[in-house]
Design a protein around this motif. Structure first.
Motif, mmCIF file in Angstrom:
data_model
loop_
_atom_site.group_PDB
_atom_site.id
_atom_site.type_symbol
_atom_site.label_atom_id
_atom_site.label_comp_id
_atom_site.label_asym_id
_atom_site.label_seq_id
_atom_site.Cartn_x
_atom_site.Cartn_y
_atom_site.Cartn_z
ATOM 1 N N SER A 185 -100.251 -88.224 -29.086
ATOM 2 C CA SER A 185 -99.004 -88.966 -28.936
ATOM 3 C C SER A 185 -97.933 -88.327 -29.801
ATOM 4 O O SER A 185 -98.180 -87.970 -30.955
ATOM 5 C CB SER A 185 -99.208 -90.422 -29.356
ATOM 6 N N SER A 186 -96.771 -88.155 -29.219
ATOM 7 C CA SER A 186 -95.686 -87.479 -29.921
ATOM 8 C C SER A 186 -95.190 -88.347 -31.079
ATOM 9 O O SER A 186 -95.346 -89.568 -31.086
ATOM 10 C CB SER A 186 -94.536 -87.205 -28.949
ATOM 11 N N GLU A 187 -94.627 -87.669 -32.053
ATOM 12 C CA GLU A 187 -94.051 -88.359 -33.203
ATOM 13 C C GLU A 187 -92.955 -89.311 -32.743
ATOM 14 O O GLU A 187 -92.060 -88.932 -31.980
ATOM 15 C CB GLU A 187 -93.478 -87.324 -34.172
ATOM 16 N N SER A 210 -75.608 -93.434 -39.315
ATOM 17 C CA SER A 210 -76.596 -93.637 -40.363
ATOM 18 C C SER A 210 -78.014 -93.452 -39.829
ATOM 19 O O SER A 210 -78.857 -92.808 -40.470
ATOM 20 C CB SER A 210 -76.448 -95.040 -40.959
ATOM 21 N N ALA A 211 -78.290 -93.993 -38.638
ATOM 22 C CA ALA A 211 -79.624 -93.880 -38.039
ATOM 23 C C ALA A 211 -79.964 -92.424 -37.738
ATOM 24 O O ALA A 211 -81.083 -91.963 -38.007
ATOM 25 C CB ALA A 211 -79.702 -94.717 -36.767
ATOM 26 N N VAL A 212 -79.002 -91.698 -37.171
ATOM 27 C CA VAL A 212 -79.250 -90.291 -36.837
ATOM 28 C C VAL A 212 -79.462 -89.469 -38.107
ATOM 29 O O VAL A 212 -80.352 -88.609 -38.168
ATOM 30 C CB VAL A 212 -78.093 -89.717 -36.002
ATOM 31 N N ARG A 213 -78.660 -89.733 -39.142
ATOM 32 C CA ARG A 213 -78.807 -88.989 -40.393
ATOM 33 C C ARG A 213 -80.216 -89.183 -40.973
ATOM 34 O O ARG A 213 -80.871 -88.226 -41.390
ATOM 35 C CB ARG A 213 -77.749 -89.448 -41.399
ATOM 36 N N LYS A 214 -80.685 -90.428 -40.979
ATOM 37 C CA LYS A 214 -82.021 -90.707 -41.519
ATOM 38 C C LYS A 214 -83.106 -90.070 -40.650
ATOM 39 O O LYS A 214 -84.128 -89.597 -41.159
ATOM 40 C CB LYS A 214 -82.231 -92.213 -41.621
ATOM 41 N N GLU A 215 -82.882 -90.044 -39.327
ATOM 42 C CA GLU A 215 -83.891 -89.462 -38.439
ATOM 43 C C GLU A 215 -83.936 -87.942 -38.583
ATOM 44 O O GLU A 215 -85.003 -87.332 -38.486
ATOM 45 C CB GLU A 215 -83.618 -89.847 -36.994
ATOM 46 N N VAL A 216 -82.790 -87.333 -38.811
ATOM 47 C CA VAL A 216 -82.771 -85.885 -39.052
ATOM 48 C C VAL A 216 -83.497 -85.579 -40.367
ATOM 49 O O VAL A 216 -84.210 -84.573 -40.474
ATOM 50 C CB VAL A 216 -81.329 -85.342 -39.079
ATOM 51 N N GLN A 217 -83.339 -86.481 -41.351
ATOM 52 C CA GLN A 217 -84.087 -86.328 -42.602
ATOM 53 C C GLN A 217 -85.591 -86.436 -42.335
ATOM 54 O O GLN A 217 -86.396 -85.683 -42.902
ATOM 55 C CB GLN A 217 -83.653 -87.404 -43.597
ATOM 56 N N HIS A 218 -85.969 -87.355 -41.450
ATOM 57 C CA HIS A 218 -87.370 -87.503 -41.040
ATOM 58 C C HIS A 218 -87.862 -86.211 -40.382
ATOM 59 O O HIS A 218 -88.964 -85.731 -40.667
ATOM 60 C CB HIS A 218 -87.472 -88.692 -40.071
ATOM 61 N N LEU A 219 -87.055 -85.638 -39.510
ATOM 62 C CA LEU A 219 -87.406 -84.373 -38.851
ATOM 63 C C LEU A 219 -87.541 -83.253 -39.880
ATOM 64 O O LEU A 219 -88.467 -82.436 -39.807
ATOM 65 C CB LEU A 219 -86.331 -84.020 -37.818
ATOM 66 N N ASN A 235 -95.423 -81.855 -30.928
ATOM 67 C CA ASN A 235 -95.616 -83.285 -31.174
ATOM 68 C C ASN A 235 -94.836 -83.856 -32.350
ATOM 69 O O ASN A 235 -94.567 -85.058 -32.368
ATOM 70 C CB ASN A 235 -97.108 -83.570 -31.383
ATOM 71 N N LYS A 236 -94.510 -83.022 -33.324
ATOM 72 C CA LYS A 236 -93.819 -83.540 -34.499
ATOM 73 C C LYS A 236 -92.388 -83.021 -34.663
ATOM 74 O O LYS A 236 -91.614 -83.599 -35.423
ATOM 75 C CB LYS A 236 -94.621 -83.197 -35.766
ATOM 76 N N ILE A 237 -92.058 -81.948 -33.978
ATOM 77 C CA ILE A 237 -90.723 -81.348 -34.140
ATOM 78 C C ILE A 237 -89.902 -81.478 -32.856
ATOM 79 O O ILE A 237 -88.879 -82.164 -32.824
ATOM 80 C CB ILE A 237 -90.838 -79.869 -34.558
ATOM 81 N N LYS A 238 -90.380 -80.835 -31.802
ATOM 82 C CA LYS A 238 -89.614 -80.825 -30.558
ATOM 83 C C LYS A 238 -89.425 -82.226 -29.994
ATOM 84 O O LYS A 238 -88.321 -82.588 -29.542
ATOM 85 C CB LYS A 238 -90.315 -79.935 -29.530
ATOM 86 N N SER A 239 -90.494 -83.039 -30.001
ATOM 87 C CA SER A 239 -90.394 -84.394 -29.439
ATOM 88 C C SER A 239 -89.390 -85.230 -30.213
ATOM 89 O O SER A 239 -88.603 -85.984 -29.630
ATOM 90 C CB SER A 239 -91.760 -85.072 -29.453
ATOM 91 N N ARG A 295 -81.022 -79.173 -34.611
ATOM 92 C CA ARG A 295 -81.332 -77.913 -33.916
ATOM 93 C C ARG A 295 -81.688 -76.810 -34.917
ATOM 94 O O ARG A 295 -82.587 -76.002 -34.671
ATOM 95 C CB ARG A 295 -80.134 -77.494 -33.068
ATOM 96 N N ASP A 296 -80.995 -76.782 -36.054
ATOM 97 C CA ASP A 296 -81.306 -75.787 -37.085
ATOM 98 C C ASP A 296 -82.742 -75.930 -37.578
ATOM 99 O O ASP A 296 -83.460 -74.935 -37.790
ATOM 100 C CB ASP A 296 -80.345 -75.937 -38.275
ATOM 101 N N ILE A 297 -83.179 -77.178 -37.748
ATOM 102 C CA ILE A 297 -84.543 -77.430 -38.208
ATOM 103 C C ILE A 297 -85.547 -76.923 -37.176
ATOM 104 O O ILE A 297 -86.561 -76.291 -37.511
ATOM 105 C CB ILE A 297 -84.750 -78.939 -38.481
ATOM 106 N N VAL A 298 -85.267 -77.190 -35.905
ATOM 107 C CA VAL A 298 -86.134 -76.724 -34.823
ATOM 108 C C VAL A 298 -86.212 -75.198 -34.821
ATOM 109 O O VAL A 298 -87.299 -74.615 -34.674
ATOM 110 C CB VAL A 298 -85.635 -77.241 -33.458
ATOM 111 N N GLU A 299 -85.081 -74.538 -35.002
ATOM 112 C CA GLU A 299 -85.055 -73.074 -35.008
ATOM 113 C C GLU A 299 -85.849 -72.515 -36.194
ATOM 114 O O GLU A 299 -86.500 -71.469 -36.082
ATOM 115 C CB GLU A 299 -83.608 -72.568 -35.052
ATOM 116 N N ALA A 300 -85.793 -73.215 -37.325
ATOM 117 C CA ALA A 300 -86.559 -72.777 -38.500
ATOM 118 C C ALA A 300 -88.058 -72.824 -38.203
ATOM 119 O O ALA A 300 -88.817 -71.908 -38.556
ATOM 120 C CB ALA A 300 -86.231 -73.657 -39.699
#
Length: 601
Positions: free
Chosen positions: A342-344, A362-371, A417-421, A454-459
Motif C-alpha cells: 500500500s502506498s504511503e 499549511s497542509a501542503v508545506r507539512k506534507e512536503v516536509q513529510h515527503l 510507494n513512499k516518494i512518487k505516490s 518535485r526537487d525531492i523526487v528528483e533527488a
C-alpha cells in the motif's frame, strides 16, 4: 496468535516427554547440541563475511557453472546450506549478483549439503566422535575470548564443530537406548503411501529444526539403530531436502523482490527434485544398489547407501534444471512481481484543508516536509548507513570506513510507494486547491511547494541511478575504487546531516547557510574528481569504472542541488522569502569553489 499458543504447548510436551522417557531426553539433547553447533558455525562464518566471502562470491559467479561450483564448495566447507542460501539472497537483493547466478549457487548448495550425510554415515557413527569434540570446545572457548574479530570467528567455528560432534554422539547413544524400549519399525508403512507419509514427516522435522543436516543426523542415527526401515529412511531424506527450502523461503520474505524470486526458485527446485525422487524411487533404489556395488559398499551398509541416494537425487535435480536457469530467471522476473505494498498515505492533506488559502498552504508545506523525511530515510539507507548514525554526532568517516556490506535496498519499490505516490497526492491536492479562490500569495506559495516536492523526487531519482553501482563497487576488493565510493557516500551523509541540523535549528537560519552547504558540496565534488584523475593516471582504477564514478558523482551533484533547494523552500514561508535576496547565485557558488580549489593547488 497461533505461534503464541504453539510455543508453550511444545514446551509442555517436551517437558512431559523428558519426564516419562530419559532415553528420549538424551536423544533430544543430542539434537539440541547439534543445532547449537550449527548456530555457532554460522556465527563463526559470519565473521568472515563483509569482505572476504563477498569478494569470492562476486568473482565466482561470472558463469553459471562457477556459481554451481561455488555453492557446492561453500556448503561443503561450512556445512551450512542455510548460511550460503541466506547470504546469496542478500547479494541478489542488493543486485550484486544476478538472479541466475543466485539460482546456480542454490543448486550447488543442495549438492554440497549431501556431504554432511557422507561424513555422518561414513565416520560419525563408527568412531568415538565425542573424544574429538573436547579439544574443539576447549580451543573454541579460548579463541572466542580474543578481541580480534577473525579469531572470535575461528573460535565460533571450533565451538560449532565441537557441539556438532557432541550432538552426533548423544543422538547415537540416545537412539541405542531408545531401541531397547520402543521399536518404531513396527510402524513402518510400505509402498507409495509410506513414501509420501515419511516424506511429509521429513518436511515437518526439518521445518521445526530449520536444518536439513540435523534431520539427516536423526534419520541416520535412527536407521543405524534399526528404528526406521531403509525404504522409509529414503523417504525421510527426500522430506529433509524439501523442508530445507522453508528456511530460505522465510529468509526470502524479508528480502526485496530479487530475494523473493530467489527464494521461490529454491522452493521450486526442491519441489521438482522431490517429485522426481518420489516418482522414480524404485529406479533410484536400483541405481543406488548397483552404484554401491561399484563403489565397494556392502549390500547391508544402509547408512552409506542412504548417503548415496541423497546425493544421487540432488544431482539428478541439478542435471534436470541447470540447463534451464536462464529460462527460469526470465519466468520469475516476468510472473513473480508481487502485489505492490500500500502506498504511503498523506498525513496532512485532508479534504477540509482546501477550504481556505492559509490551511491549504499549511497542509501542503507539512506534507512536503513529510515527503522530505521519507526521502531522508531512503537516501540514508541508500548509502548503507542507519538513520540513527546520521542523526547522531558519530564520526561519518568512521561509520563509512567500517561498513562491511552494502544494505540490500529495493530503491524502485520504496520510490514508488513512499516518494512518487506521496508526490502525486501533493500535486493532486494542489490542483484541487487551485480550483478554489486563492490569494496571489497562496498561489505563488503552492507553486513553490510543488517545485520543492518535485526537487525531492528528483533527488531520490538520482539515488536510484547510482545505487546499483554503489551496491556493486561499494565493497570492491580494489581499495582505490572503494575509496572513491566511500567519498561519494561521505558527501551524501554530510549533506543529510547538515540539512537536518539546518532544518531543526531553533535559530533564524538564512539562505546563506544553505549556500555555504552548497559550496561545501561543490568543493567536495571537485576534490573527488581531482583524486579520480590522479588514480586514472596512476592506473589504480580501470577507465570503465572511472566513467561509472564520474556519472555517479554527477548524480550526487544533482541530488545535493535538488535537496538543498527543497530545504530552502521548507525553511522560509511567504513572510520570510525576503531573506532569499541574500542567497548567492549558482555561478557565484561555482566561482568560489573553483577559486578555493586553485588556491589550494
Amino acid at each position: 496468535m497461533l505461534k503464541k499458543i504453539l510455543f508453550p504447548v511444545i514446551i509442555l510436551l517436551l517437558a512431559y516427554s523428558f519426564w516419562i522417557s530419559p532415553d528420549f531426553k538424551e536423544t533430544a539433547a543430542g539434537i539440541a547440541l547439534f543445532l547449537f553447533g550449527m548456530m555457532c558455525l554460522e556465527e563463526g562464518f559470519k565473521a568472515f563475511t563483509g569482505g572476504t566471502l563477498e569478494s569470492i562470491l562476486r568473482k565466482s559467479t561470472s558463469h553459471q557453472w562457477k556459481s554451481l561450483t561455488f555453492g557446492m564448495t561453500a556448503t561443503t566447507l561450512m556445512q551450512s546450506s542455510t548460511l550460503v542460501s541466506l547470504v546469496t539472497i542478500s547479494f541478489v537483493s542488493a543486485q550484486m549478483i544476478s538472479l541466475a547466478a543466485g539460482i546456480g549457487i542454490i543448486m550447488g548448495a543442495n549438492i554440497g549439503t549431501t556431504t554432511g550425510a557422507w561424513l555422518i554415515a561414513g565416520l560419525g557413527l563408527k568412531v568415538d566422535i565425542a573424544s574429538y569434540a573436547m579439544p574443539a570446545l576447549i580451543f573454541g572457548v579460548i579463541f572466542t575470548l580474543q578481541k580480534s574479530k577473525a579469531l572470535k570467528g575461528l573460535g565460533y567455528v571450533m565451538l560449532g564443530v565441537g557441539f556438532l560432534f557432541l550432538g552426533i554422539h548423544y543422538m547415537k547413544t540416545g537412539f541405542e537406548a531408545f531401541q531397547s524400549t520402543v521399536d518404531l519399525t513396527a510402524y513402518a508403512v510400505p509402498g507409495l503411501a509410506g513414501v509420501l507419509l515419511f516424506t511429509l514427516i521429513g518436511v515437518i522435522i526439518t521445518t521445526i529444526m530449520q536444518s536439513s543436516h540435523a534431520t539427516l543426523l536423526v534419520i541416520i542415527a535412527a536407521l543405524a539403530t534399526g528404528q526406521v526401515s531403509y525404504e522409509n529412511a529414503l523417504a525421510l531424506a527426500i522430506g529433509a531436502n524439501l523442508g530445507s527450502a522453508v528456511t530460505t523461503a522465510i529468509g526470502g520474505m524479508a528480502a526485496n523482490l530479487g530475494g523473493k524470486r530467489l527464494a521461490i526458485a529454491h522452493v521450486l527446485f526442491n519441489i521438482i527434485t522431490a517429485f522426481v525422487a518420489i516418482l522414480f524411487i524404485n529406479q533410484f533404489v536400483w541405481v543406488v544398489d548397483h552404484g554401491a556395488r561399484l563403489l565397494g559398499i556392502a549390500d547391508d551398509s544402509y547408512l552409506l547407501k542412504l548417503a548415496l541416494f541423497h546425493t544421487l537425487f540432488n544431482i539428478t535435480g541439478v542435471l534436470l534444471l541447470f540447463p534451464f536457469i536462464k529460462q527460469l530467471e526470465t519466468l520469475l522476473q516476468k510472473y513473480v512481481t508481487f502485489a505492490p505494498k500500500s502506498s504511503e498515505k498523506p498525513i496532512y492533506l485532508h479534504p477540509q484543508a482546501v477550504e481556505t488559502p492559509a490551511t491549504a498552504v499549511s497542509a501542503v508545506r507539512k506534507e512536503v516536509q513529510h515527503l522530505f523525511d521519507n526521502a531522508y530515510g531512503l537516501l540514508t539507507h541508500g548509502i548503507s548507513l542507519r538513520r540513527a548514525v546520521i542523526d547522531s554526532e558519530e564520526s561519518l568517516v568512521d561509520a563509512i570506513k567500517y561498513t562491511r556490506r552494502i544494505m540490500p535496498l529495493d530503491v524502485d519499490d520504496i520510490y514508488e510507494n513512499k516518494i512518487k505516490s506521496l508526490h502525486s497526492e501533493i500535486v493532486a491536492f494542489i490542483g484541487e486547491a487551485q480550483t478554489r479562490e486563492l490569494t496571489h500569495e497562496a498561489t505563488e506559495e503552492l507553486y513553490i511547494l510543488r517545485q520543492a516536492s518535485r526537487d525531492i523526487v528528483e533527488a531520490v531519482k538520482a539515488m536510484k541511478h547510482m545505487h546499483k553501482n554503489l551496491s556493486k563497487h561499494g565493497v570492491s576488493s580494489n581499495i582505490a575504487v572503494r575509496e572513491q565510493y566511500d567519498a561519494i557516500r561521505l558527501q551524501i551523509a554530510t549533506l543529510l546531516r547538515e540539512l537536518r541540523i539546518i532544518l531543526h535549528s531553533t535559530e533564524n537560519v538564512t539562505s546563506l547557510s544553505l549556500d555555504s552547504l552548497k559550496l561545501t558540496m561543490e568543493k567536495s565534488s571537485q576534490q573527488l574528481m581531482d583524486s579520480l584523475d590522479d588514480m586514472i593516471r596512476a592506473r589504480r582504477i580501470n577507465p570503465a569504472i572511472a566513467t561509472s564514478i564520474m556519472n555517479d558523482e554527477a548524480y550526487v551533484t544533482d541530488l545535493a542541488k535538488n535537496l538543498i533547494e527543497a530545504a530552502r523552500t521548507l525553511l522560509h514561508d511567504s513572510e520570510q522569502n525576503s531573506v532569499d535576496n541574500l542567497a548567492l547565485r549558482p555561478d557565484e557558488i561555482q566561482t568560489l569553489a573553483t577559486n578555493e580549489s586553485d588556491v589550494k593547488a
